[in-house]
Design a protein around this motif. Structure first.
Motif, short mmCIF file in Angstrom:
data_model
loop_
_atom_site.label_atom_id
_atom_site.label_comp_id
_atom_site.label_asym_id
_atom_site.label_seq_id
_atom_site.Cartn_x
_atom_site.Cartn_y
_atom_site.Cartn_z
N LEU A 56 -6.39 4.24 9.91
CA LEU A 56 -7.83 4.02 9.59
C LEU A 56 -8.04 3.25 7.97
O LEU A 56 -9.18 2.64 7.97
N LYS A 57 -7.00 3.74 7.15
CA LYS A 57 -7.53 3.13 5.70
C LYS A 57 -6.64 1.85 5.66
O LYS A 57 -6.79 1.08 4.56
N ASN A 58 -5.99 1.49 6.76
CA ASN A 58 -5.43 0.06 6.85
C ASN A 58 -4.34 0.05 5.38
O ASN A 58 -4.42 -1.15 4.54
N GLU A 59 -3.62 0.92 5.22
CA GLU A 59 -2.55 1.05 4.20
C GLU A 59 -1.38 1.74 4.60
O GLU A 59 -1.40 2.55 5.55
N ALA A 60 -0.10 1.46 4.29
CA ALA A 60 0.95 1.92 4.49
C ALA A 60 2.22 2.21 3.61
O ALA A 60 2.18 1.07 2.76
N ASP A 61 2.76 3.08 3.66
CA ASP A 61 3.96 3.30 2.51
C ASP A 61 5.06 3.08 3.12
O ASP A 61 5.41 3.64 4.39
N ARG A 62 6.06 2.09 2.46
CA ARG A 62 7.49 1.88 2.91
C ARG A 62 8.36 2.09 1.83
O ARG A 62 7.95 1.70 0.75
N THR A 63 9.38 2.66 1.83
CA THR A 63 10.36 2.55 0.97
C THR A 63 11.60 1.58 0.90
O THR A 63 12.16 1.34 2.06
N VAL A 64 11.45 0.45 -0.15
CA VAL A 64 12.47 -0.42 -0.33
C VAL A 64 13.13 -0.33 -1.42
O VAL A 64 12.81 -0.37 -2.40
N ASP A 65 14.50 -0.23 -1.07
CA ASP A 65 15.61 -0.01 -2.25
C ASP A 65 15.25 1.26 -3.15
O ASP A 65 14.97 0.94 -4.46
N GLU A 66 14.98 2.23 -2.70
CA GLU A 66 14.45 3.61 -3.41
C GLU A 66 13.08 3.59 -3.94
O GLU A 66 12.70 4.38 -4.77
N THR A 67 12.29 2.49 -3.87
CA THR A 67 11.08 2.61 -4.46
C THR A 67 9.96 2.38 -3.36
O THR A 67 10.17 1.55 -2.31
N THR A 68 8.85 2.98 -3.36
CA THR A 68 8.08 3.32 -2.58
C THR A 68 6.75 2.26 -2.75
O THR A 68 6.48 2.03 -4.00
N TYR A 69 6.64 1.41 -1.60
CA TYR A 69 5.27 0.52 -1.94
C TYR A 69 4.21 0.77 -1.04
O TYR A 69 4.48 1.15 0.45
N THR A 70 2.92 0.61 -1.39
CA THR A 70 1.79 0.52 -0.51
C THR A 70 1.56 -0.55 -0.14
O THR A 70 0.88 -1.59 -0.99
N TYR A 71 1.36 -0.90 1.21
CA TYR A 71 1.17 -2.19 1.75
C TYR A 71 -0.20 -2.25 2.42
O TYR A 71 -0.78 -1.53 2.88
N VAL A 72 -0.90 -3.39 2.09
CA VAL A 72 -2.14 -3.39 2.73
C VAL A 72 -2.21 -5.05 3.45
O VAL A 72 -1.31 -5.85 2.77
N PRO A 73 -3.07 -5.18 4.42
CA PRO A 73 -2.96 -6.57 5.12
C PRO A 73 -3.63 -7.61 4.24
O PRO A 73 -4.61 -7.45 3.35
N LEU A 74 -3.11 -8.89 4.18
CA LEU A 74 -3.54 -10.06 3.50
C LEU A 74 -4.16 -11.26 4.36
O LEU A 74 -5.33 -11.68 4.12
N ALA A 75 -3.46 -11.49 5.29
CA ALA A 75 -3.85 -12.71 6.07
C ALA A 75 -2.92 -12.96 7.47
O ALA A 75 -2.01 -12.28 7.37
N LEU A 76 -3.51 -13.76 8.27
CA LEU A 76 -2.90 -14.07 9.46
C LEU A 76 -2.70 -15.50 9.35
O LEU A 76 -3.52 -16.18 8.96
N ILE A 77 -1.47 -15.78 9.87
CA ILE A 77 -1.19 -17.40 9.93
C ILE A 77 -0.69 -17.73 11.36
O ILE A 77 0.43 -17.07 11.54
N PRO A 78 -1.30 -18.56 11.90
CA PRO A 78 -0.76 -19.02 13.12
C PRO A 78 0.67 -19.79 12.95
O PRO A 78 0.94 -20.60 12.33
N LEU A 79 1.53 -19.50 13.90
CA LEU A 79 2.74 -19.96 14.16
C LEU A 79 2.84 -20.88 15.58
O LEU A 79 2.29 -20.53 16.37
N PRO A 80 3.99 -21.97 15.24
CA PRO A 80 4.08 -22.58 16.70
C PRO A 80 4.56 -21.60 17.78
O PRO A 80 4.98 -20.48 17.66
N GLY A 81 4.47 -21.82 18.94
CA GLY A 81 4.68 -21.12 20.09
C GLY A 81 3.79 -20.05 20.40
O GLY A 81 4.16 -19.02 21.10
N GLY A 82 2.60 -19.96 19.94
CA GLY A 82 1.71 -18.97 19.91
C GLY A 82 1.89 -17.49 19.30
O GLY A 82 1.23 -16.80 19.53
N LYS A 83 2.95 -17.49 18.46
CA LYS A 83 2.88 -16.51 17.51
C LYS A 83 2.29 -16.46 16.36
O LYS A 83 1.55 -17.54 16.04
#
Length: 244
Positions: A56-83
């Protein structure tokens, strides 16, 4: 819109040339915007939950190369093929100048009432310093066959400030970096007189072949980037943009 980079633990506004020194540039073909990590864009929570898990806070932690990052959404971009591509930004708690954040891209498709993730990339494009992800972003359909994500970041070193933009093609097989562009330079923090300030923006493109970056400031000039056989764009000749 002001461009800015991290310096110490503060934010430094990119300097503006002296009155009368800056020339007007042609309009950019990409709408470059601030990365706003404090606002959840409309329509992104459902996609973000599919990519990172419901929160519900729209944030999530992920560990990449032993560093923790807090991700939040930025944008949606339409792609070909309906993706759809979900772009998110991840910041770390590192306070060192050499530390950077990350930008992520998830490819999604609709399965009934929900999104399904078809691809995940947690380190895409350029970023800033002091644990920050990209400071500016945008996207365009004018440069390549697939939509192209624009991310910009930079920093200040001993009075010299530089920023770079990375173009990432959101191809069917996954995000592919196709260009790295020097987009801002100033030595005003290191020189009391005769300083240099240049700011660039993409002002024209021949889709799939080339694009033009126009620079203004204490100097005015343009540089053309041409697509090679490997799919990446390189400046034609030697760049005139100073580097830090």
């Amino acid at each position: 819109m002001k461009r800015f980079v991290g310096v110490s633990c503060t934010v430094l506004a990119f300097a503006t040339p002296a009155a009368g020194a800056e020339q007007t540039a042609p309009a950019s073909i990409i709408e470059v915007q601030d990365v706003d990590r404090d606002t959840v864009p409309a329509g992104t929570p459902e996609a973000f939950w599919a990519a990172f898990g419901e929160n519900l806070k729209n944030e999530a932690d992920r560990t990449v190369d032993e560093t923790t990052y807090t991700y939040v959404p930025l944008a949606l971009i339409p792609l070909p093929g309906g993706k759809t591509a979900l772009v998110s930004t991840g910041a770390s708690e590192c306070t060192g100048h050499a530390c950077s954040g990350l930008n992520s891209v998830h490819y999604l498709e609709r399965k009934g009432a929900r999104y399904t993730v078809t691809g995940e990339w947690l380190d895409v494009g350029t970023s800033g310093t002091f644990g920050n992800p990209a400071l500016y972003w945008g996207w365009s359909e004018a440069i390549a066959a697939a939509p192209v994500l624009y991310t910009e970041g930079g920093g200040t070193w001993q009075g010299y400030s530089c920023a770079f933009a990375v173009l990432t093609e959101l191809a069917a097989t996954g995000p592919a970096e196709i260009a790295s562009i020097p987009i801002y330079y100033t030595d005003e923090g290191a020189r009391e007189t005769n300083s240099t300030v240049v700011k660039g923006q993409i002002t024209a493109a021949e889709k799939g072949r080339s694009f033009t970056v126009t620079y203004t400031g204490t100097r005015t000039f343009s540089e053309r980037y041409v697509r090679g056989a490997d799919g990446t764009y390189k400046v034609a000749g030697k760049s005139r943009v100073p580097t830090c």
